[in-house]
Design a protein around this motif. Structure first.
Motif, PDB file in Angstrom:
ATOM      1  N   HIS A 192       4.173   3.391   4.356  1.00  0.00           N
ATOM      2  CA  HIS A 192       3.854   2.519   3.030  1.00  0.00           C
ATOM      3  C   HIS A 192       4.249   0.974   3.459  1.00  0.00           C
ATOM      4  CE1 HIS A 192       3.828   6.724   1.502  1.00  0.00           C
ATOM      5  NE2 HIS A 192       5.216   6.631   1.622  1.00  0.00           N
ATOM      6  N   ALA A 193       3.779   0.198   2.502  1.00  0.00           N
ATOM      7  CA  ALA A 193       4.140  -1.122   2.479  1.00  0.00           C
ATOM      8  C   ALA A 193       4.394  -2.176   1.355  1.00  0.00           C
ATOM      9  CB  ALA A 193       3.242  -2.066   3.577  1.00  0.00           C
TER      10      ALA A 193
ATOM     11  N   LYS B 182      19.823  17.789  -4.963  1.00  0.00           N
ATOM     12  CA  LYS B 182      19.408  19.156  -4.875  1.00  0.00           C
ATOM     13  C   LYS B 182      18.141  18.942  -5.955  1.00  0.00           C
ATOM     14  CE  LYS B 182      23.510  21.296  -4.122  1.00  0.00           C
ATOM     15  NZ  LYS B 182      24.886  22.159  -4.491  1.00  0.00           N
ATOM     16  N   ILE B 183      18.085  18.288  -6.990  1.00  0.00           N
ATOM     17  CA  ILE B 183      16.725  18.385  -7.721  1.00  0.00           C
ATOM     18  C   ILE B 183      15.655  17.565  -6.901  1.00  0.00           C
ATOM     19  CG2 ILE B 183      15.810  17.690 -10.147  1.00  0.00           C
ATOM     20  CD1 ILE B 183      18.622  19.570  -9.877  1.00  0.00           C
ATOM     21  N   PRO B 184      14.378  18.153  -6.940  1.00  0.00           N
ATOM     22  CA  PRO B 184      13.160  17.404  -6.149  1.00  0.00           C
ATOM     23  C   PRO B 184      12.991  16.232  -7.151  1.00  0.00           C
ATOM     24  CG  PRO B 184      12.963  19.975  -6.594  1.00  0.00           C
ATOM     25  CD  PRO B 184      14.094  19.629  -7.442  1.00  0.00           C
TER      26      PRO B 184
ATOM     27  N   TYR C 129       0.862  -1.298   0.030  1.00  0.00           N
ATOM     28  CA  TYR C 129      -0.093   0.074   0.014  1.00  0.00           C
ATOM     29  C   TYR C 129       0.794   1.367  -0.052  1.00  0.00           C
ATOM     30  CZ  TYR C 129       0.378  -0.964   5.130  1.00  0.00           C
ATOM     31  OH  TYR C 129       0.807  -1.497   6.479  1.00  0.00           O
ATOM     32  N   ASP C 130       0.057   2.141  -0.580  1.00  0.00           N
ATOM     33  CA  ASP C 130       0.817   3.668  -0.714  1.00  0.00           C
ATOM     34  C   ASP C 130      -0.117   4.286   0.717  1.00  0.00           C
ATOM     35  OD1 ASP C 130       0.906   6.328  -0.874  1.00  0.00           O
ATOM     36  OD2 ASP C 130       0.847   6.392  -2.989  1.00  0.00           O
TER      37      ASP C 130
ATOM     38  N   VAL D 205      10.491  13.962  -8.536  1.00  0.00           N
ATOM     39  CA  VAL D 205       9.134  14.150  -9.035  1.00  0.00           C
ATOM     40  C   VAL D 205       8.241  12.971  -8.784  1.00  0.00           C
ATOM     41  CG1 VAL D 205       7.668  14.396 -11.008  1.00  0.00           C
ATOM     42  CG2 VAL D 205       9.491  15.951 -10.591  1.00  0.00           C
ATOM     43  N   PHE D 206       8.778  11.464  -9.254  1.00  0.00           N
ATOM     44  CA  PHE D 206       7.918  10.558  -9.362  1.00  0.00           C
ATOM     45  C   PHE D 206       7.918   9.571  -8.108  1.00  0.00           C
ATOM     46  CE2 PHE D 206       9.537  11.791 -13.537  1.00  0.00           C
ATOM     47  CZ  PHE D 206       8.363  11.597 -14.411  1.00  0.00           C
ATOM     48  N   GLU D 207       9.040   9.708  -7.359  1.00  0.00           N
ATOM     49  CA  GLU D 207       9.099   8.992  -5.850  1.00  0.00           C
ATOM     50  C   GLU D 207       8.558  10.100  -4.961  1.00  0.00           C
ATOM     51  OE1 GLU D 207      10.232   5.555  -5.835  1.00  0.00           O
ATOM     52  OE2 GLU D 207       9.377   5.682  -7.734  1.00  0.00           O
ATOM     53  N   ARG D 208       8.209  11.105  -5.237  1.00  0.00           N
ATOM     54  CA  ARG D 208       8.140  12.198  -4.004  1.00  0.00           C
ATOM     55  C   ARG D 208       7.385  11.877  -2.818  1.00  0.00           C
ATOM     56  NH1 ARG D 208       4.474  13.511  -8.109  1.00  0.00           N
ATOM     57  NH2 ARG D 208       2.349  14.043  -7.502  1.00  0.00           N
ATOM     58  N   ARG D 209       6.486  10.895  -3.084  1.00  0.00           N
ATOM     59  CA  ARG D 209       5.615  10.428  -1.824  1.00  0.00           C
ATOM     60  C   ARG D 209       6.170   9.343  -1.106  1.00  0.00           C
ATOM     61  NH1 ARG D 209       2.194  11.072  -5.953  1.00  0.00           N
ATOM     62  NH2 ARG D 209       0.428  12.290  -5.948  1.00  0.00           N
ATOM     63  N   TYR D 210       7.459   8.701  -1.582  1.00  0.00           N
ATOM     64  CA  TYR D 210       8.022   7.427  -0.897  1.00  0.00           C
ATOM     65  C   TYR D 210       9.465   7.815  -0.365  1.00  0.00           C
ATOM     66  CZ  TYR D 210       4.357   6.059  -4.137  1.00  0.00           C
ATOM     67  OH  TYR D 210       3.308   6.043  -4.699  1.00  0.00           O
TER      68      TYR D 210
ATOM     69  N   ASP E 137      -4.484   2.312  -4.203  1.00  0.00           N
ATOM     70  CA  ASP E 137      -3.299   2.444  -3.514  1.00  0.00           C
ATOM     71  C   ASP E 137      -3.177   1.280  -2.530  1.00  0.00           C
ATOM     72  OD1 ASP E 137      -5.516   3.435  -1.883  1.00  0.00           O
ATOM     73  OD2 ASP E 137      -4.584   5.396  -1.659  1.00  0.00           O
TER      74      ASP E 137
ATOM     75  N   THR F 169       8.929   2.573   4.618  1.00  0.00           N
ATOM     76  CA  THR F 169       8.221   1.248   3.668  1.00  0.00           C
ATOM     77  C   THR F 169       8.421  -0.021   4.678  1.00  0.00           C
ATOM     78  OG1 THR F 169       8.210   2.431   1.643  1.00  0.00           O
ATOM     79  CG2 THR F 169       7.865   0.267   1.543  1.00  0.00           C
TER      80      THR F 169
END
Lengths: 251, 251
Positions: free
Chosen positions: A56-57, A118-120, A10-11, A122-127, A86, A238
């Protein structure tokens, strides 16, 4: 009665954590809702342990009892059809009547991801947890050596009213340095409330120079939550895997 | 005047696409807002091409002109500070006055991700297209051979009123089969509106048996959008890279 074990992903972003809470969105609550709808009566789901709100898991394990025998694939298909996108069930297996996903868990592995680039992201930002100060991974590794083994982790327990034993064994802490990311893998026989997040916050305070690796012994001895580092945010954590002993034979 | 080239990543889920639209959330719009705030006057951003609503990017390239010279790192930092967390700027570089991110792009690579596994994809769910029917990758690879090369791709163009040339060159289509996922990489000198998504929809219809690989020649010859397959959903598509010729020297 038939006992089923399931492996879950799960997210945790949207959820108030694993444990069912009235009028709150929780993982256990969602699973129980869908399983109860499927069975036609109230089904209770037991997890290997609670995960905090936002955690997360990839390999949470849980079990539940049904009054009659169901086809494993049918349960798997039903759950994935009605669970929100999710939460996913990766596996459903009928197991011995006595199997209990919490009591019989012998080892768990958690991953904490710290984004240091230094670069945010984007794709893994929630984890991941963004931490922009420089971290000395060698200091963190040295500190991790002090944490491994069997200790009273009271200083790393988020629940101040904890009455049961706070002794746990951490068998391994592995710290990987990737481009723009530090990953900390924790394996142990069990973790107290918020423990992995407090361990991580403490390792970060050692990595950025606020504390020394040697401080860990003193923190452990103090048996006082105030002495350890901060609680690192839930989003970086996670639950990867729960391991069971051999006695969990399949039906 | 100083001309700056930037490389961007974005999760396109929330956006109405690249191109600025009044009262709509777009990538170009967001970038222009932040850059204009930074500069104190209206800044226009030119992308290497538009991406559709919901399409993602890991290496979109764009350029913009400022009236005065700015430090590249300052621009990078400012943008990442004020852009939303689903857009990130990876690089800002001052380039030759004549650099134009659309006209001078010589090659682009897109990735289309098809999730074929039975277990729902929790962590990558926003970046894949779920397709549960079995797909024969060898049929898709054979069809891809017919698509490579220089052709009139009018049948694969989503804009029926397109007046300019619809001739393009696809230099390579690579199809990778992973556990639970098929990845299609498209490299070419340019792609028409919706073209990668229509190519993907057509390859899927060939993979699941609705069409044959040999149908591709006939579809190309027809120069008629009705003859090609469906437009695969935007969520599975990511612009990976834009390549420029040698003439783009840095300042």
């Amino acid at each position: 009665m038939a006992n089923y074990k399931m492996i879950l992903q799960y997210d945790g972003t949207r959820y108030r954590g694993w444990q069912v809470l009235p009028a709150e969105l929780t993982i256990q609550g969602k699973l129980q809702d869908v399983l109860s709808k499927m069975a036609g009566y109230q089904v209770e789901v037991t997890g290997s342990g609670r995960t905090d709100a936002g955690v997360h898991a990839k390999g949470q394990t849980a079990n539940f009892h049904l009054r009659e025998e169901w086809d494993e694939d049918k349960i798997l298909f039903y759950l994935n059809q009605y669970l929100p996108e999710d939460i996913a069930v990766c596996e459903v297996k009928r197991v011995d009547e006595r199997f209990h996903s919490r009591y019989q868990a012998v080892e768990k592995t958690y991953l904490y991801r710290i984004h240091t680039g230094k670069i945010p992201e984007v794709f893994e930002r929630r984890y991941v947890y963004d931490y922009t100060e420089p971290l000395d991974v060698n200091r963190m590794r040295k500190a991790a050596e002090y944490l491994c083994g069997t200790h009273d982790f009271k200083s790393f327990c988020g629940n101040k009213k904890m009455k049961k034993s706070t002794v746990r064994t951490i068998s391994r802490i592995q710290i990987k340095e990737l481009p723009g990311e530090i990953q900390i893998y924790y394996t142990g026989n069990g973790f107290l409330q918020n423990m992995v997040r407090i361990l991580t916050g403490t390792l970060i305070e050692i990595g950025d120079g606020r504390r020394t690796p040697e401080d860990v012994s003193e923190i452990l001895e103090a048996k006082n939550r105030e002495r350890a580092g901060y609680t690192a945010p839930a989003c970086g954590l996670t639950l990867l895997e729960v391991i069971y002993g051999k006695m969990v034979c399949n039906k």
